[in-house]
Design an enzyme around this catalytic site. Structure first.
Site, PDB file in Angstrom:
ATOM      1  N   LYS A 119       0.825  -1.278   0.034  1.00 42.08           N
ATOM      2  CA  LYS A 119      -0.077   0.016   0.287  1.00 42.08           C
ATOM      3  C   LYS A 119       0.922   1.401  -0.034  1.00 42.08           C
ATOM      4  O   LYS A 119       0.442   2.208  -0.386  1.00 42.08           O
ATOM      5  CB  LYS A 119      -0.825   0.079   1.166  1.00 42.08           C
ATOM      6  CG  LYS A 119      -2.019  -1.281   1.094  1.00 42.08           C
ATOM      7  CD  LYS A 119      -2.939  -0.989  -0.045  1.00 42.08           C
ATOM      8  CE  LYS A 119      -4.092  -1.756  -0.012  1.00 42.08           C
ATOM      9  NZ  LYS A 119      -5.115  -1.735  -1.201  1.00 42.08           N
TER      10      LYS A 119
ATOM     11  N   GLU B 148     -10.147   5.583   2.672  1.00 43.69           N
ATOM     12  CA  GLU B 148     -10.625   4.470   3.162  1.00 43.69           C
ATOM     13  C   GLU B 148     -10.028   3.462   3.448  1.00 43.69           C
ATOM     14  O   GLU B 148      -8.894   3.380   3.187  1.00 43.69           O
ATOM     15  CB  GLU B 148     -11.933   4.232   2.073  1.00 43.69           C
ATOM     16  CG  GLU B 148     -11.422   3.236   1.023  1.00 43.69           C
ATOM     17  CD  GLU B 148     -10.322   3.817   0.161  1.00 43.69           C
ATOM     18  OE1 GLU B 148     -10.292   5.024   0.257  1.00 43.69           O
ATOM     19  OE2 GLU B 148      -9.489   3.122  -0.339  1.00 43.69           O
TER      20      GLU B 148
ATOM     21  N   SER C 109       1.395  -9.630  -1.037  1.00 44.49           N
ATOM     22  CA  SER C 109       1.165  -8.269  -0.888  1.00 44.49           C
ATOM     23  C   SER C 109       1.298  -7.556   0.416  1.00 44.49           C
ATOM     24  O   SER C 109       1.504  -6.377   0.582  1.00 44.49           O
ATOM     25  CB  SER C 109      -0.373  -8.157  -1.369  1.00 44.49           C
ATOM     26  OG  SER C 109      -1.181  -8.660  -0.629  1.00 44.49           O
TER      27      SER C 109
END
Lengths: 271, 400
Positions: B92, B114, B381
């Site tokens: 991220k 969000e 991830s």
């Protein structure tokens, strides 16, 4: 000329602003909406806006979000909303406008949607998440069925875009009064009045201008009409009455009637 | 047809994508697009981004050969692209650093985001802290319950967390609430979206920033194996780590793509989050894409053991890649993901995020069916520290 055009014209000659009243269809349950609509119209609403409830209403504040949830819980579908409109039509010729997010239209198919609207004698559509750039087929098919496409303009809309939006709009232009979602507000901001005055020269002789978002009492409606707009759109303030009284229908209807009446009364220009 | 890497065209991937948003947002979206187009090839911006990615976020992340896992499955060689080692514990940060720099360039002082699992919220809070921006994060209260640790991390990092109580109280409602806030505070606020979703240009911007994953792994793989991998496997919620992995290989059809969605308790149970696998075309959160909806277009609630995959839509580019059959999309259940989670932990000493565990579960099966000289890269991830409580209670339940 559409039914919506006719009503704006008629009221203009009488020096009256047009009161557009919104409720979410099916809130608190489908069988009550025709009675609420009857009360709204008898109270003074000139154009009725019926909302198809949607699971994710991103342009709406907490009041209409809650109404959408109640309506969905009560089993309201787009078809239910059209049946409600048919029920209202038995008593009233008042123009009816459908407000819906785009996905329910997309799901049933744009052509199918307008064909149904035509069958159920709906006069116009408002889709808050469909900008003109994505509305090519939608606009074309609506025109074929002679159903008014009411697009929105916002405080941030550039002049160039505004011209395009006006070109695509019929019935009236829906001006969003301020940055934000739907809901009741204490005060009409000065910036809203300035915005109306800025936009009026663009719309006059082309299309009536109606203002919505945050119009919460007769004083607000009066100010909007005095500033030169031809219509005021009131939604959350009506829905709030439904929310507060949904277990006592008689009191709810009484309050809705009085509120609609007071709003309309404030929109008659007295010299 | 155009080269795949040339999409989007006019904001669309084939027919998918677009800009289905309220008029109030239109000016802001146009401003965002213009600013991004101007900045993205600017040398100074690129240098700054590179600096933060290497000095702050810890890139490049390693490409690790999972020898024990490979031995266990007795099939294709499995490599792991270690995004779990990036700062914050997930991919991220690649996106949040990029977008926060963009927000700063645009003169915005307040950033909203969000979050589902909390990883994007944490990464936003980090990027904003280091760049001196104010961060506010919307998070469903259901997700706040299952990801308490990340809520605390965000607060430690100086972000304000807004609990979202509307709708299903998960990621989709957090996005709704962020959009409502943005509509209201558009003048000073930048909406830093966390995946390749939303109205154009967000899917493009997020793809560009996440493509660092695929670019690095292309070079790393080439120097280790002197070729391209045969298959790339990544989990898909919104789909940002998958697009970041796939994109640099889109014009090389010999490299197969597998995007793995959450099958939750099984597709037939209805409790899943497989938008591509079990959904249909719809318009949601500003884009035309595959969504989970009922027969009259109401968006449906989803279920997944991993909060990060618990989303009823998917990035429009994935819908496009599915339709033209460039990518394969498959699913893994809660159970399969939990098993993969435990396996990687034991075999390789790496605790993967539950999201990434879906990709791992599929990749292990895929590897079994492939020859030994073939190769697979799985994008890991994120790391799974945030998930140990969920796994513990899952293991308790299944042993009862």
């Amino acid at each position: 000329m559409s039914e919506i055009d006719i009503i704006f014209k008629k009221l203009k000659t009488k020096n009256q602003g047009t009161l557009i009243g919104y409720v979410t269809a099916g809130d608190p349950e489908p069988k009550i909406t025709p009675i609420i609509a009857d009360t709204l119209i008898n109270g003074g609403v000139d154009i009725l806006e019926l909302g198809i409830p949607f699971s994710d209403p991103i342009a709406d504040g907490p009041i209409i979000q809650a109404a959408s949830s109640r309506a969905l819980k009560a089993g309201t579908t787009p078809k239910t909303v059209l049946k409600i409109a048919k029920e209202i039509r038995k008593k009233h010729d008042t123009p009816i406008v459908i407000l819906t997010y785009y996905n329910p239209i997309f799901k049933m198919g744009v052509k199918n949607f307008f064909s149904l609207l035509n069958t159920y004698k709906i006069n116009g559509v408002i889709v808050p998440d469909l900008p003109i750039e994505e509305a090519y087929d939608y606009h074309k098919i609506a025109q074929e069925y002679k159903i008014d496409t009411i697009f929105l303009a916002a405080p941030s809309t550039s002049e160039e875009r505004l011209d395009k939006i006006i070109k695509h709009s019929s019935g009236f232009l829906y001006l969003v009064s301020h940055f934000g979602v739907t809901g009741t507000r204490k005060k009409i901001q000065d910036s809203t009045i300035k915005l109306i005055k800025k936009i009026l020269p663009k719309t006059s002789n082309k299309i009536p201008l109606a203002v919505g978002f945050g119009i919460s009492n007769p004083e607000h409606a009066k100010l909007i009409i005095q500033s030169g707009a031809q219509g005021a759109i009131v939604g959350s303030a009506f829905v709030k009455i439904i929310d507060e009284n949904h277990e006592r229908t008689d009191i709810m209807l009484k309050r809705i009637h009085k509120f609609a009446h007071d709003l309309k009364d404030a929109m008659i220009i007295k010299y | 047809m155009k080269k795949l890497s040339k999409y989007p065209v006019d904001g669309k991937y084939g027919k998918f994508g677009g800009r289905f948003i309220p008029e109030v947002l239109m000016a802001a979206i146009n401003e965002l697009e213009k600013s991004y187009e101007k900045i993205k090839n600017d040398t100074r911006f690129k240098k700054e981004l590179e600096y933060y990615l290497s000095e702050y976020a810890g890139r490049p992340t390693p490409l690790y050969y999972a020898k024990n896992l490979t031995k266990m499955v007795e099939g294709a060689k499995i490599y792991l692209k270690r995004e779990d080692l990036a700062h914050g514990g997930a991919h991220k940060i690649n996106n949040t650093i990029g977008q926060a720099l963009l927000a700063k360039q645009m003169g915005k002082t307040r950033v909203i985001a969000e979050t589902g699992a909390g990883q994007h919220g944490v990464a936003t809070a980090m990027a904003c802290a280091t760049l001196g921006l104010k961060a506010e994060v919307f998070m469903g209260i259901e997700d706040m319950k299952r990801q308490k640790l990340n809520v605390f991390r965000m607060e430690l990092l100086g972000a304000k967390v807004h609990p979202v109580k509307s709708g299903s109280r998960t990621l989709k409602d957090a996005i709704n609430e962020a959009l409502r806030d943005w509509v209201t505070n558009i003048q000073d606020t930048y909406y830093l979206i966390g995946s390749v979703v939303g109205p154009h240009p967000y899917p493009l911007i997020v793809r560009d920033f996440q493509s660092i994953i695929g670019k690095e792994l292309k070079n790393q793989f080439m120097s280790k194996e002197k070729k391209f991998p045969d298959a790339l496997v990544a989990c898909v919620g919104g789909g940002s780590n998958a697009i970041g992995t796939f994109y640099p290989f889109e014009d090389y059809p010999e490299v197969e793509f597998y995007g793995i969605e959450a099958a939750g308790k099984g597709i037939k149970s209805g409790k899943h989050a497989a938008s591509l696998g079990a959904g249909s075309e719809g318009v949601f959160h500003g884009m035309l894409t595959y969504v989970l909806q009922n027969d009259v277009g109401q968006i449906q609630n989803t279920h997944s053991i991993s909060a990060g995959l618990d989303y009823p839509g998917v990035g429009p580019e994935h819908s496009f890649l599915k339709t033209i059959k460039r990518a394969h999309y498959a699913t893994a259940t809660d159970e399969e993901a939990a098993n993969a989670f435990c396996k990687l932990s034991k075999e390789e000493g790496i605790i993967p995020a539950l999201e990434s565990s879906h990709a791992l579960a599929f990749a292990m099966n895929l590897a079994k069916r492939m020859d030994k000289e073939k190769t697979i890269v799985v994008t890991l991830s994120g790391r799974g520290d945030k998930d140990v409580e969920v796994i513990a209670s899952h293991l308790r339940e299944s042993s009862e």
